[in-house]
Design an enzyme around this catalytic site. Structure first.
Site, short mmCIF file in Angstrom:
data_model
loop_
_atom_site.label_atom_id
_atom_site.label_comp_id
_atom_site.label_asym_id
_atom_site.label_seq_id
_atom_site.Cartn_x
_atom_site.Cartn_y
_atom_site.Cartn_z
N THR A 170 -2.23 3.32 2.27
CA THR A 170 -1.41 3.00 1.10
C THR A 170 -0.26 2.07 1.49
OG1 THR A 170 -1.90 5.05 0.01
CG2 THR A 170 0.28 4.20 -0.37
N SER A 200 -2.68 10.64 -7.65
CA SER A 200 -1.94 10.40 -6.41
C SER A 200 -0.43 10.54 -6.63
CB SER A 200 -2.27 8.99 -5.93
OG SER A 200 -1.33 8.55 -4.99
N1 ASP Z 1 -0.34 9.13 -0.76
C1 ASP Z 1 -1.64 8.58 -1.04
C2 ASP Z 1 -2.42 9.57 -1.87
O1 ASP Z 1 -2.46 10.74 -1.54
C3 ASP Z 1 -2.43 8.22 0.18
C4 ASP Z 1 -1.70 7.46 1.26
O2 ASP Z 1 -0.48 7.44 1.29
O3 ASP Z 1 -2.37 6.83 2.11
O4 ASP Z 1 -3.02 9.18 -2.82
#
Ligand code: ASP
Length: 307
Positions: A170, A200
């Site tokens: 992300t 998310s």
């Molecule tokens: N926080 C994001 C999610 O859980 C994933 C990530 O940060 O890579 O959708």
């Protein structure tokens, strides 16, 4: 005019060591800093700089946002993104949108709309109304990753967040502009392999939040970030008088004590830069106005650079 500051991340997860990925990720992150910091120097507002940096990161297939997003359990890509402008203290975002190149653009559009957060169908309608061209963000690497996971019956809790080869996490951006205004943006393809309809943290105040005093973007397991309400918690602590350092320290101690898997980047209105992680690695890089730096090989759980 105060000195602008910029910090960006490309996800959090397991170690980059021995995977040859650190240098490639560093170059990708530095390139974005080098393109966007001059915009801040020439007077761009924090929110505009955040959108510009998010777009570049979304367009880089290395990161799990926009092009290169991970696939969900049904093999589809659904992306979420949010923008929070600290000055009006306004949050906007899209949840589980498909077939657009830059979800952050939709989040930006919603800053001035009467409805600030739209999910799948509504976000698609907005894209259609704005005549945003259809776009397929799928990359071969993400498809191969998904096919392999499918064979193994989706045992992993999260997709390849950190560069096994090209795939990392992300993305998030926090900026302080020359007028002392703050903004934060976060964009994601999700955790990967999740159930249809899973939401998310990235388009929630738990994962992306800003006031006039501080701004934070998070990454890691969204469920952990939501349970800690991490971005909003750090920012509200600063708004209520904590230093950015104290707010990060307390919030990360709490997250650590509950064995959360996450990371965050932040700035305050005085130009202090901070980042923290409970995960093995946080892929973040920053521009202090004088120099560039990154957190890729950092072992400490938390670091603060005073303004
Ligand atoms: N926080 C994001 C999610 O859980 C994933 C990530 O940060 O890579 O959708």
């Amino acid at each position: 005019m105060s000195k602008p500051k910029l910090i960006i991340h490309g996800g959090a997860g397991s170690s980059l060591k021995g995977k040859g990925g650190a240098e490639a990720v560093r170059q990708s992150l530095f390139k974005v800093l080098q393109e966007v910091y001059p915009l801040l120097l020439s007077g761009a507002e924090a929110a505009a700089a955040v959108v510009a940096a998010c777009r570049l990161l979304e367009d880089d297939p290395r990161f799990n946002a926009g092009t290169g997003s991970v696939l969900q359990s049904d093999g589809q890509i659904r992306m979420s993104a949010s923008l929070m402008d600290g000055t009006p203290q306004r949050f906007s975002g899209v949840i589980n949108v498909s077939r657009v190149q830059n979800p952050i653009d939709l989040a930006q559009t919603l800053q001035t709309a009467s409805d600030h957060v739209l999910s799948d169908y509504g976000a698609a309608e907005l894209a259609r109304e704005r005549q945003i061209p259809l776009y397929n963000p799928l990359t071969d690497l993400r498809l191969q990753e998904w096919l392999q996971e499918r064979q193994e019956n989706f045992v992993r809790s999260m997709a390849g967040v950190v560069a096994e080869s090209a795939g990392v996490g992300t993305i998030g951006v926090v900026a302080l502009d020359g007028r002392g205004h703050l903004a934060a943006g976060t964009s994601t393809g999700g955790k990967g392999f999740e159930r249809i309809g899973r939401v998310s943290d990235s388009a929630m105040p738990a994962g992306n939040y800003a006031t006039a005093q501080a701004a934070v973007s998070c990454t890691g397991i969204g469920e952990d970030i939501i349970d800690e309400c991490l971005a909003a918690k750090i920012v509200v602590r600063v708004t209520d008088g904590f230093s950015l350092e104290a707010a990060f320290r307390k919030s990360f101690q709490e997250a650590q004590s509950r064995s959360r898997d996450l990371g965050a980047i932040g700035l305050d209105a005085t130009g202090t830069i901070a980042w923290g992680k409970t995960s093995e690695v946080l892929l973040a890089a920053y521009h202090t106005g004088d120099s560039l730096g990154d957190t890729l090989t950092l072992d400490e759980g938390m670091v603060v650079l005073s303004s």
